[in-house]
Design an enzyme around this catalytic site. Structure first.
Site, PDB file in Angstrom:
ATOM      1  N   SER A 191       0.785  -1.228   0.000  1.00 53.44           N
ATOM      2  CA  SER A 191       0.000   0.000   0.000  1.00 53.44           C
ATOM      3  C   SER A 191       0.817   1.279   0.000  1.00 53.44           C
ATOM      4  CB  SER A 191      -0.947   0.012   1.198  1.00 53.44           C
ATOM      5  OG  SER A 191      -0.217  -0.031   2.417  1.00 53.44           O
ATOM      6  N   HIS A 235      -5.579  -3.618  -1.728  1.00 53.20           N
ATOM      7  CA  HIS A 235      -5.384  -2.578  -2.742  1.00 53.20           C
ATOM      8  C   HIS A 235      -5.408  -3.133  -4.163  1.00 53.20           C
ATOM      9  CE1 HIS A 235      -4.554   1.033  -0.288  1.00 53.20           C
ATOM     10  NE2 HIS A 235      -4.146   0.158   0.611  1.00 53.20           N
ATOM     11  N   LYS A 258     -12.210   0.118   0.132  1.00 48.45           N
ATOM     12  CA  LYS A 258     -11.391   0.927  -0.763  1.00 48.45           C
ATOM     13  C   LYS A 258     -12.090   1.067  -2.119  1.00 48.45           C
ATOM     14  CE  LYS A 258      -7.070   0.074   1.689  1.00 48.45           C
ATOM     15  NZ  LYS A 258      -7.682  -0.503   2.912  1.00 48.45           N
TER      16      LYS A 258
END
Length: 394
Positions: free
Chosen positions: A182, A210, A241
């Site tokens: 990340s 991610h 996310k």
């Protein structure tokens, strides 16, 4: 009575070093632009990769979920808190991920706590990449297994640690890696890791927080990106996310998920997603399953922005994803750069120790499908101006 001035002094020391985290309050919904402290700023540090946080379809799904199911689950999943909505989400998420089954929990952080400790004991070994996320590190701490740390992305060192674990008599060997790291935006060398885990009969777990919504066909993640379905035992993902909501999940074989429903503490001892979150997550999965337009827009934006910064002379590290670290190395410089960006209308946070190693401070820029080309050009112009002002570029 405890003297809290000790904590105050510690925070003053952090500020002096440029390491004190400044928390800003959003006065508008997540989007390409935000209102913060009465100021309109370009949002370049959100995990809202696909711009789904304020998506109309997801909002309507959440509202409909509340109307039909109320505002909360009312209990933990294992007693009286599993709604039909939860089952629908887990079924559709499994189909999206191309796995047999999934288990949804409160966050990606909790997903690591849910899966690591239940599948290993003091007879076993956990092998973790040295730059794995804090949620993995904390999940490992909850387990009783012996720990082995391997050098970042170094599959030869992974093999060395696997040999050590084997010679130490480990019953099970659990290899854990982030899919996308990340802070640097680089990818785990998953094909080579699969080869090593197969060679030593290890369990392979990938935290793809991610990568979800970013990598692979329609954003299915790093396993899909490398075509390694059936080769990774456990996938951990997040809905917080790219999916634009909040929540996490574990994906894999049905037997694994059935076992976790008996053993995973976040599932057994804490209430799960609300109806609004669950319904919105279903809408997000369906949206991504039907179209990859947002994913393609995200990558077009990311490639354009990174190319522009590199042409100006900025160091963007080894990123392979829309995560764009602008490497400044010095924490004070990074904090000053972030302040100047905000003054010029850009919200992009400085990241320093302990989130990244000492001497590796950076501005971590997060590109989104919500950004327009005009937004990106505005950002590039401000980075250029401040970069020259602070002698980062010529």
């Amino acid at each position: 009575m405890f003297d809290f001035n000790v904590l105050k002094q510690e925070m003053e020391e952090l500020e002096e070093k440029g390491l004190l985290v400044k928390i800003r309050t959003l006065e508008s919904p997540q989007g390409a632009w935000l209102n913060i402290e009465g100021k309109k700023v370009l949002n370049m540090c959100s995990n809202n990769y696909l711009g789904l946080c304020f998506d109309e379809e997801l909002k309507e799904a959440a509202i409909d979920g509340v109307r039909k199911w109320g505002v909360g689950p009312g209990a933990v999943r294992s007693i009286a808190g599993t709604l039909q909505l939860h089952n629908v989400l887990e079924k559709e998420l499994a189909a999206f991920k191309r796995v047999e089954s999934t288990l949804v929990v409160q966050s990606g952080f909790n997903a690591n706590q849910a899966v690591i400790a239940p599948i290993v004991s003091e007879e076993d070994a956990i092998l973790s990449d040295e730059l794995n996320h804090a949620s993995i590190i904390d999940g490992v701490r909850l387990a009783k297994a012996k720990r082995y740390v391997w050098k970042h992305k170094d599959v030869n060192d992974l093999e060395t640690q696997l040999k050590k674990a084997e010679s130490d008599g480990a019953r099970r060997k659990l290899v854990i890696t982030d899919g996308v790291f990340s802070m640097d935006g680089d990818l785990a060398p998953l094909p080579a890791i699969v080869e090593k885990t197969n060679k030593y009969g290890a369990i392979l777990m990938v935290d793809d927080a991610h990568g979800e919504g970013v990598l692979g066909s329609h954003g299915r993640g790093i396993v899909d990106h490398f075509g390694l379905h059936e080769s990774v035992d456990i996938e951990v993902g997040t809905l917080s996310k790219a999916f634009g909501i909040v929540g996490g999940f574990v994906a894999g074989k049905k037997t694994l998920i059935d076992y976790l429903k008996q053993k995973a503490r976040p599932f057994l001892f804490s209430s799960s997603l609300s109806p609004a979150e669950t319904a919105a997550a279903i809408a997000a999965v369906r949206k991504l399953s039907s179209s990859d337009e947002l994913v393609r827009t995200l990558w077009n934006n990311a490639d354009y922005f990174k190319d522009q910064l590199k042409a100006l002379g900025f160091d963007t590290g080894h990123t392979e994803t829309p995560i764009t670290p602008v490497m400044l190395y010095d924490a004070k410089l990074s904090a000053a750069f972030s302040r100047r960006l905000f003054e010029e209308g850009i919200f992009a946070s400085s990241i320093g120790f302990p989130t990244v190693p000492k001497g590796k401070a950076r501005i971590r820029v997060m590109i989104s499908a919500a950004h327009s080309r005009k937004d990106l050009d505005f950002a590039v112009s401000k980075f250029e101006m401040i970069g020259k002002e602070l002698a980062v570029i010529k």
